[in-house]
Design a protein around this motif. Structure first.
Motif: not given
Length: 473
Positions: A131-157
């Motif tokens: 990302t090049t967005r800046g605030d609230p991102f404090d760096r350009m690159y992120y790598t995380v691992r997520r389960r399917y239920k995490d994606f479901l949680w994101l969509r519900e929120k």
């Protein structure tokens, strides 16, 4: 523009806008009856709140100021930075709303579901973000691992935060028709679906600025459960779901426009499923033909071993057949991710459209309930005035005044939901037109490439056979 030009819903809104330099959002309700209401605009609170940039469809790009014409009544509905479900505050700055109602996407977040890994009885997916967005991102690159239920949680929120926005669908948890759970084909298809889900959110000019989305992309794996992934709100969500399901049936004045949209997606769903089934049938038949061609190639090779008289002919024909097999394998290899899965996504999109229409109806139903309450209290007030019950009159006058303010507020929320939803549908139709062109262009390109390779293989074989015939004579 001075503060008298804006009708604030309450003193808190007026105080917040008077004391901040952040952009705020206003609702335009045109005095012209022929102009649709609920046009969103951005007001810059810098320079003594003198500039209002109209972002609506009626007068796109026009700037209103205290010295200019102001053909509309302005109501301050929400403003500020953080999402608030009750007051419908919208993230994050002026760019989001400007882009949203110009039907433009943002491209400063590049997110990819790049890999998946099976661990015991579940699968984790690698989510990479640049990302090049800046605030609230404090760096350009992120790598995380997520389960399917995490994606479901994101969509519900996100659904809770943006009830009148069309969220992209999630890939199905299971597909009983074609895949067994955890097979490579199923996991690849799900990975592709999750990738498309995140990319659509990342390009959204409003939703991509949501705090929950930022947390999903950046929170370290071991900290993600702390974000609130629990079942405490299960019964609340069930109640909300039941309420939204019943709302359309209970509306006194349902929107003809959105009713037509509902009918359209019902028909679209049927047609998409029919096309997907036909494409799947063609793919299955081609797969069977591929198996038969491989068997024929093996039979020709076996024949070649026992008959030297036609060895040149058999060698040329086998070579031609092998090239056709290679061409067909290439054509079939990408049919699922480039054709079948995109068609499936839009099939699932129809469910998302139906759900957001129900949530919009729930907002209108809430408004109509307050209108009914106001009407009843006004009738009670008229009766009390007739009988001269002063204590009751005073209490009812206060209640009627409060309900009138609530009705205005609920009416504004209906207008906002309508505006949001119309903008979302315009974006969706735009995406759909582009995606369908890509899908059917991909089908045509694959057919052209396959038949060109087959034609070239036949031409090469004919040339070899003709040269052999010439040598014999």
């Amino acid at each position: 523009m001075d503060s008298n030009d804006v009708e604030f819903v309450n003193e808190e809104d007026e105080e917040r806008v008077s004391s901040t330099t952040e952009p705020a959002t206003v609702l335009i309700t045109s005095n012209d009856e022929d102009t649709p209401p609920a046009v969103v605009a951005d007001i810059s609170t810098e320079d003594s709140k003198e500039t209002l940039t109209h972002r609506g469809s009626a007068s796109r790009g026009k700037v209103f100021s205290k010295d200019g014409d102001r053909p509309s009544t302005l109501k301050m509905i929400f403003g500020g930075r953080r999402v608030n479900r009750q007051s419908r505050m919208v993230d994050h700055d002026q760019r989001t709303l400007e882009s949203a109602h110009g039907y433009q996407s943002v491209d400063d977040i590049d997110v990819t579901v790049s890999d998946h890994q099976k661990l015991e009885n579940y699968v984790v997916y690698t989510v990479q973000t640049k990302t090049t967005r800046g605030d609230p991102f404090d760096r350009m690159y992120y790598t995380v691992r997520r389960r399917y239920k995490d994606f479901l949680w994101l969509r519900e929120k996100l659904e809770e935060a943006f009830p009148a926005h069309l969220l992209p669908p999630m890939p199905e948890k299971l597909s009983m028709q074609r895949w067994t759970h955890f097979t490579p084909s199923f996991m690849i298809a799900r990975q592709n679906g999750l990738n498309k889900f995140l990319q659509r959110i990342a390009s959204h000019p409003v939703i991509s600025f949501n705090e929950i989305f930022y947390q999903f992309l950046t929170t370290p794996d071991h900290e993600l459960p702390d974000l609130g992934m629990d079942t405490a709100g299960l019964f609340s969500r069930m109640n909300t779901s039941l309420r939204t399901s019943l709302s359309a049936m209970m509306l006194r004045n349902p929107s003809a426009e959105f009713a037509n949209t509902s009918d359209y997606v019902d028909k679209l769903r049927q047609q998409l499923e029919e096309v997907r089934k036909v494409e799947q049938t063609i793919a299955d038949e081609n797969a069977e033909m591929l198996s038969a061609m491989k068997l024929l190639s093996m039979a020709l090779q076996d024949w070649l071993k026992v008959d030297n008289d036609v060895s040149d002919t058999l060698t040329a024909v086998t070579h031609c057949l092998d090239k056709q097999i290679q061409a067909l394998e290439g054509s079939l290899a990408g049919i699922d991710p480039t054709v079948l899965q995109p068609l499936k996504e839009y099939y699932l999109y129809t469910d998302s459209v139906k759900q957001v229409l129900k949530r919009r109806d729930a907002v209108q139903m809430d408004y109509e309930m307050f209108v009914d309450d106001l009407r009843k209290k006004e009738e009670e007030l008229d009766a009390a005035r007739t009988t001269g019950q002063q204590d009751k009159i005073t209490a009812l006058e206060t209640r009627v005044r409060d309900l009138s303010q609530q009705v205005d507020r609920k009416s504004d929320l209906v207008d906002i939901a309508n505006a949001d939803l119309k903008a979302e549908f315009d974006r969706w139709h735009s995406y759909k037109r582009m995606d369908m062109k890509e899908i059917f262009t991909e089908i045509a390109d694959r057919q052209i490439s396959y038949h060109q390779q087959c034609r070239d293989a036949f031409r090469e074989t004919i040339e070899k056979l003709e040269r052999g015939r010439g040598e014999e004579t």
